[in-house]
Scaffold this motif. Structure first.
Motif, PDB file in Angstrom:
ATOM      1  N   GLY A  53       0.836  -1.187   0.000  1.00  0.00           N
ATOM      2  CA  GLY A  53       0.000   0.000   0.000  1.00  0.00           C
ATOM      3  C   GLY A  53       0.877   1.245   0.000  1.00  0.00           C
ATOM      4  N   ILE A  54       0.251   2.406  -0.074  1.00  0.00           N
ATOM      5  CA  ILE A  54       1.041   3.644  -0.077  1.00  0.00           C
ATOM      6  C   ILE A  54       1.409   4.044   1.340  1.00  0.00           C
ATOM      7  N   ASN A  55       0.426   4.263   2.191  1.00  0.00           N
ATOM      8  CA  ASN A  55       0.675   4.514   3.614  1.00  0.00           C
ATOM      9  C   ASN A  55      -0.624   4.309   4.365  1.00  0.00           C
ATOM     10  N   PRO A  56      -0.568   4.092   5.678  1.00  0.00           N
ATOM     11  CA  PRO A  56      -1.791   3.829   6.432  1.00  0.00           C
ATOM     12  C   PRO A  56      -2.675   5.071   6.531  1.00  0.00           C
ATOM     13  N   GLY A  57      -3.985   4.856   6.419  1.00  0.00           N
ATOM     14  CA  GLY A  57      -4.931   5.886   6.807  1.00  0.00           C
ATOM     15  C   GLY A  57      -5.099   5.876   8.319  1.00  0.00           C
ATOM     16  N   LEU A  58      -5.833   6.838   8.850  1.00  0.00           N
ATOM     17  CA  LEU A  58      -5.976   6.941  10.298  1.00  0.00           C
ATOM     18  C   LEU A  58      -6.749   5.770  10.880  1.00  0.00           C
ATOM     19  N   TRP A  59      -7.779   5.300  10.183  1.00  0.00           N
ATOM     20  CA  TRP A  59      -8.549   4.149  10.685  1.00  0.00           C
ATOM     21  C   TRP A  59      -7.658   2.912  10.716  1.00  0.00           C
ATOM     22  N   THR A  60      -6.905   2.717   9.658  1.00  0.00           N
ATOM     23  CA  THR A  60      -5.983   1.586   9.586  1.00  0.00           C
ATOM     24  C   THR A  60      -4.981   1.615  10.737  1.00  0.00           C
ATOM     25  N   PRO A  70     -13.859   1.136   6.562  1.00  0.00           N
ATOM     26  CA  PRO A  70     -15.045   0.680   5.826  1.00  0.00           C
ATOM     27  C   PRO A  70     -15.208   1.493   4.540  1.00  0.00           C
ATOM     28  N   GLY A  71     -15.514   0.820   3.466  1.00  0.00           N
ATOM     29  CA  GLY A  71     -15.642   1.481   2.171  1.00  0.00           C
ATOM     30  C   GLY A  71     -14.427   1.326   1.288  1.00  0.00           C
ATOM     31  N   ASN A  72     -13.288   0.976   1.889  1.00  0.00           N
ATOM     32  CA  ASN A  72     -12.127   0.686   1.047  1.00  0.00           C
ATOM     33  C   ASN A  72     -12.395  -0.607   0.283  1.00  0.00           C
ATOM     34  N   ARG A  73     -12.043  -0.622  -0.977  1.00  0.00           N
ATOM     35  CA  ARG A  73     -12.420  -1.747  -1.838  1.00  0.00           C
ATOM     36  C   ARG A  73     -11.332  -2.819  -1.949  1.00  0.00           C
ATOM     37  N   VAL A 147       5.825  -8.473  -6.508  1.00  0.00           N
ATOM     38  CA  VAL A 147       5.424  -7.324  -5.698  1.00  0.00           C
ATOM     39  C   VAL A 147       4.337  -6.596  -6.459  1.00  0.00           C
ATOM     40  N   ALA A 148       3.265  -6.209  -5.761  1.00  0.00           N
ATOM     41  CA  ALA A 148       2.195  -5.430  -6.376  1.00  0.00           C
ATOM     42  C   ALA A 148       1.994  -4.165  -5.559  1.00  0.00           C
ATOM     43  N   ILE A 149       2.281  -3.024  -6.145  1.00  0.00           N
ATOM     44  CA  ILE A 149       2.143  -1.735  -5.473  1.00  0.00           C
ATOM     45  C   ILE A 149       0.796  -1.139  -5.842  1.00  0.00           C
ATOM     46  N   ALA A 150       0.007  -0.780  -4.828  1.00  0.00           N
ATOM     47  CA  ALA A 150      -1.365  -0.305  -5.046  1.00  0.00           C
ATOM     48  C   ALA A 150      -1.406   1.220  -5.013  1.00  0.00           C
ATOM     49  N   GLY A 151      -1.145   1.832  -6.153  1.00  0.00           N
ATOM     50  CA  GLY A 151      -1.194   3.285  -6.241  1.00  0.00           C
ATOM     51  C   GLY A 151      -0.199   3.809  -7.255  1.00  0.00           C
ATOM     52  N   ILE A 152      -0.672   4.175  -8.439  1.00  0.00           N
ATOM     53  CA  ILE A 152       0.257   4.528  -9.510  1.00  0.00           C
ATOM     54  C   ILE A 152       0.879   5.906  -9.323  1.00  0.00           C
ATOM     55  N   THR A 153       0.146   6.865  -8.763  1.00  0.00           N
ATOM     56  CA  THR A 153       0.702   8.202  -8.599  1.00  0.00           C
ATOM     57  C   THR A 153       1.890   8.185  -7.646  1.00  0.00           C
ATOM     58  N   TRP A 184       4.339  -5.414 -10.312  1.00  0.00           N
ATOM     59  CA  TRP A 184       3.105  -4.879 -10.885  1.00  0.00           C
ATOM     60  C   TRP A 184       2.732  -3.589 -10.157  1.00  0.00           C
ATOM     61  N   VAL A 185       2.041  -2.709 -10.875  1.00  0.00           N
ATOM     62  CA  VAL A 185       1.384  -1.560 -10.256  1.00  0.00           C
ATOM     63  C   VAL A 185      -0.102  -1.689 -10.528  1.00  0.00           C
ATOM     64  N   VAL A 186      -0.874  -1.673  -9.454  1.00  0.00           N
ATOM     65  CA  VAL A 186      -2.337  -1.789  -9.551  1.00  0.00           C
ATOM     66  C   VAL A 186      -2.954  -0.523  -8.978  1.00  0.00           C
ATOM     67  N   PRO A 187      -4.238  -0.276  -9.223  1.00  0.00           N
ATOM     68  CA  PRO A 187      -4.841   0.984  -8.761  1.00  0.00           C
ATOM     69  C   PRO A 187      -4.975   1.062  -7.247  1.00  0.00           C
ATOM     70  N   GLN A 188      -4.979   2.283  -6.761  1.00  0.00           N
ATOM     71  CA  GLN A 188      -5.275   2.544  -5.356  1.00  0.00           C
ATOM     72  C   GLN A 188      -6.731   2.143  -5.102  1.00  0.00           C
ATOM     73  N   PRO A 189      -7.003   1.314  -4.060  1.00  0.00           N
ATOM     74  CA  PRO A 189      -8.367   0.797  -3.895  1.00  0.00           C
ATOM     75  C   PRO A 189      -9.309   1.689  -3.080  1.00  0.00           C
TER      76      PRO A 189
END
Length: 217
Positions: A53-60, A70-73, A147-153, A184-189
């Motif tokens: 992933g890119i970095n943790p959100g606050l809930w994570t 909740p709502g993350n895909r 390795v699969a990185i989730a977030g192309i930007t 691989w690079v996959v989209p941010q979910p």
């Protein structure tokens, strides 16, 4: 890959298995670079797919579980792709059974940057470039098959690849990247990514799984 795999140690959820209250989230926006524990096997030989992933959100950060808001895909798309046998609910923390399921299939989870923020775009260019260099070092050490990185930007910034597109990458352009590790690079979910839905994300995870010859989960 199936069976019991010994997990690397992880801390329990700071909230003891409950969901965070909205007013609690701000306290997890810290500079701590290790606020979230990785999901990794004790023996890196058991690691086949490392999801980054890119970095943790606050809930994570609040529950010490990846992609927990909740709502993350992320978890629904992994399940729809066939990488898990049910939709993982990490909103209160990751259960031992869910961690064991991931590791039993050779799947680990980490992040480019360890500190938690409200949004990934709060990270600086310098942070991301340093994180890219650290990830190369970890990949050399862990040697997953892919390795699969989730977030192309964030990937473009972290690895100095401004024209990169989603999909399998040419790793010869990344200094130090092991030749035998597929990237691989996959989209941010996150739900903030309006370009993707659960089905489109699942299709990309399935391609990652299939492309490197994993057996059916």
């Amino acid at each position: 890959m199936k069976g019991q795999v010994l997990a690397a140690p992880r801390r329990p959820s700071p909230l003891g298995g409950r969901r965070p209250q909205r007013e609690e989230l701000a306290q997890f926006a810290t500079v701590d670079p290790d606020v979230l524990d990785d999901i990794l096997p004790a023996d890196s030989a058991d690691l086949r797919l490392l999801i980054v992933g890119i970095n943790p959100g606050l809930w994570t950060a609040a529950v010490n579980a990846p992609f927990a808001r909740p709502g993350n895909r992320f978890w629904p798309s992994l399940h729809r792709a066939g990488l898990t046998d049910h939709v993982v609910d990490a909103s209160r923390g990751l259960s031992d059974d869910d961690e064991a399921q991931l590791l039993g299939r050779g799947i680990g989870v980490t992040n480019l940057v360890g500190r938690a923020t409200v949004r990934a775009d709060e990270l600086t260019r310098e942070e991301l470039r340093a994180a890219g260099a650290r990830l190369v070092e970890r990949v050399v050490q862990l040697r997953p098959r892919v390795v699969a990185i989730a977030g192309i930007t964030a990937f473009r910034t972290a690895f100095g690849q401004p024209k990169t597109k989603l999909g399998r990458q040419d790793t010869s352009t990344i200094p130090g990247w092991p030749e035998d590790v597929v990237l691989w690079v996959v989209p941010q979910p996150s739900g903030l990514n309006a370009h993707e839905n659960i089905d489109s994300l699942a299709e990309k995870w399935r391609r990652v799984w299939d492309d490197i010859g994993f057996p059916e989960p």
